[in-house]
Design a protein around this motif. Sequence first.
Motif, PDB file in Angstrom:
ATOM      1  N   GLU A  64     -10.360  -4.944   3.889  1.00  0.00           N
ATOM      2  CA  GLU A  64     -10.899  -5.290   2.772  1.00  0.00           C
ATOM      3  C   GLU A  64     -12.006  -3.936   2.783  1.00  0.00           C
ATOM      4  O   GLU A  64     -12.203  -3.279   1.638  1.00  0.00           O
ATOM      5  N   LYS A  83      -8.910  -8.659  -2.538  1.00  0.00           N
ATOM      6  CA  LYS A  83      -8.608  -9.826  -1.753  1.00  0.00           C
ATOM      7  C   LYS A  83      -6.904  -9.845  -1.323  1.00  0.00           C
ATOM      8  O   LYS A  83      -6.656 -10.265  -0.369  1.00  0.00           O
ATOM      9  N   ALA A  86      -6.281  -7.051   1.019  1.00  0.00           N
ATOM     10  CA  ALA A  86      -6.772  -7.493   2.313  1.00  0.00           C
ATOM     11  C   ALA A  86      -6.119  -8.487   3.231  1.00  0.00           C
ATOM     12  O   ALA A  86      -5.672  -8.348   4.258  1.00  0.00           O
TER      13      ALA A  86
END
Length: 102
Positions: A64, A83, A86
């Motif tokens: 991230e 998101k 990641a």
Amino acid sequence: MPGGSVRKSLGLAAAIAVAMVVTEAAWAQTPQGDAARDFVVEKCSQCHTDSMFRDKRQDARAWEATAYRMVGRGAVWTSDDIKTIAAFLGQSFGPDAPRATH
Ligand code: HEC
């Protein structure tokens, strides 16, 4: 010399084609061959190939942070995009993921 630059650009095109094949092979080894992977490939290849990060192994939090560094370099992503990126990279390129054989 006439023709020299033509040969040069043909050489470049060949190099790019090889790089694309290699990139495809590296990604094919990731455990998930799914939509998340396609999404990440599309996002990351806007600026560089996966050679920039395919040997990196770190957890989702660190991925991230990496993604936010790319935003600092000009990537236009939403926090949802990040998101997804990641989560995928944390799994496929996590600390315990096998290293790419290439
Ligand atoms: C907006 C352009 C852009 C996008 C999109 C992008 N990057 Fe980058 N990335 C860069 C630039 C510029 C560098 C620095 C290149 C250099 O040092 O030669 C870099 C370097 C990196 C590095 C090594 C240096 C560091 O900061 O860790 C990693 C790892 C990396 N990118 C991962 C990614 C991943 C993963 C994605 C997709 C989720 C991605 N990048 C998408 C521009 C981008």
